[in-house]
Design a protein around this motif. Sequence first.
Motif, PDB file in Angstrom:
ATOM      1  N   HIS A 156      -8.050 154.476 -22.499  1.00 37.29           N
ATOM      2  CA  HIS A 156      -7.150 154.767 -23.615  1.00 37.29           C
ATOM      3  C   HIS A 156      -7.978 154.647 -24.893  1.00 37.29           C
ATOM      4  CE1 HIS A 156      -4.027 154.616 -20.678  1.00 37.29           C
ATOM      5  NE2 HIS A 156      -4.069 153.306 -20.532  1.00 37.29           N
ATOM      6  N   ALA A 188      -8.705 154.971 -28.636  1.00 40.38           N
ATOM      7  CA  ALA A 188      -8.044 155.099 -29.925  1.00 40.38           C
ATOM      8  C   ALA A 188      -8.729 156.124 -30.817  1.00 40.38           C
ATOM      9  CB  ALA A 188      -8.008 153.744 -30.626  1.00 40.38           C
ATOM     10  N   ASP A 221      -7.119 159.348 -30.531  1.00 38.64           N
ATOM     11  CA  ASP A 221      -5.781 159.407 -31.122  1.00 38.64           C
ATOM     12  C   ASP A 221      -5.820 159.731 -32.616  1.00 38.64           C
ATOM     13  OD1 ASP A 221      -4.681 158.727 -28.671  1.00 38.64           O
ATOM     14  OD2 ASP A 221      -4.610 156.585 -29.121  1.00 38.64           O
ATOM     15  N   THR A 260      -4.405 151.870 -31.400  1.00 38.24           N
ATOM     16  CA  THR A 260      -3.303 152.780 -31.735  1.00 38.24           C
ATOM     17  C   THR A 260      -2.090 152.559 -30.838  1.00 38.24           C
ATOM     18  OG1 THR A 260      -4.330 154.454 -30.300  1.00 38.24           O
ATOM     19  CG2 THR A 260      -4.814 154.579 -32.655  1.00 38.24           C
ATOM     20  N   ARG A 261      -2.051 151.428 -30.164  1.00 37.93           N
ATOM     21  CA  ARG A 261      -0.968 151.192 -29.207  1.00 37.93           C
ATOM     22  C   ARG A 261       0.405 151.181 -29.851  1.00 37.93           C
ATOM     23  NH1 ARG A 261      -1.581 144.678 -27.905  1.00 37.93           N
ATOM     24  NH2 ARG A 261      -1.568 143.984 -30.076  1.00 37.93           N
ATOM     25  N   CYS A 318     -12.122 157.372 -37.018  1.00 38.87           N
ATOM     26  CA  CYS A 318     -12.486 156.838 -35.707  1.00 38.87           C
ATOM     27  C   CYS A 318     -13.240 155.508 -35.801  1.00 38.87           C
ATOM     28  CB  CYS A 318     -13.332 157.852 -34.935  1.00 38.87           C
ATOM     29  SG  CYS A 318     -14.830 158.379 -35.803  1.00 38.87           S
TER      30      CYS A 318
END
Length: 275
Positions: free
Chosen positions: A100, A102, A105, A242-243, A133
């Motif tokens: 995952h 970020a 995202d 970014t959760r 980023c």
Amino acid sequence: MSEERVGFFTDTSVCIGCKACEVACKEWNAIPEDGLSLTGMSYDNTQELGASTWRHVAFIEQAAPQGRTQLPLIEGDSGGGTGSDVRWLMSSDVCKHCTHAACLDVCPTGSLFRTEFGTVVVQEDICNGCGYCVPACPYGVIEQRPHDGRAFKCTMCYDRLGAGQEPACAKACPTRSIQFGPLDELRERAALRVDELHEAGVDEARLYGHDPADGVGGDGAFFLLLDRPEVYGLPPDPVVTTRDLPAMWKHAAGAALALVGGVAVSFAVAGRRPR
């Protein structure tokens, strides 16, 4: 992804600090030179990962744990080395290629993308230098180059993977500290290696970044460490930064709708007042 996901398993217990991985990475990827001045950080002339350091070999000098089995420094050594109370922890760090990620995202241009091998790559010709980023990475891996502004990091030698070759750093590693291959196979191999070290009395051996249930969904580049992650400059419990974005957008949308509704009601009430 159309290909099997691949990654790195870095076994720090056999790293000798030769920096062959750093040199191979720079040569293959034509990365600008850096680390040409003394830093005061032992033999660590590059200090950390950055735009021009995609592989970083850390040299950590610490007091040897008392009463614990020490790994041999060289072949034939009984484990005590020269009898010194100091031990070296050496580790070749790299971008983790998070499950995952970020950085993916927050990238507004699509410069960052996930490849068919499950790795994360920056397309330098699309990067607009926004820098979003950089703070998004939970490991502090990505950096922008001065006088350029664009972000750079390890690509796991994406061009070599496409040609059926292993990354340059793994190819150059003389001790197989850096191992490359299918991620599932590497995780199995790493678990066996930890068991082997524990049986040999190296109780502090542990894996880092291998667990798909961790805060970033597991790393595409994970490590066998001989001490706590913090000793190596790694966050103990990394999470995808970014959760909370979905929940934030949901609350923002709700607030916007409430505002629009309030404005509409105000206009409606104002329109009904007698003049």
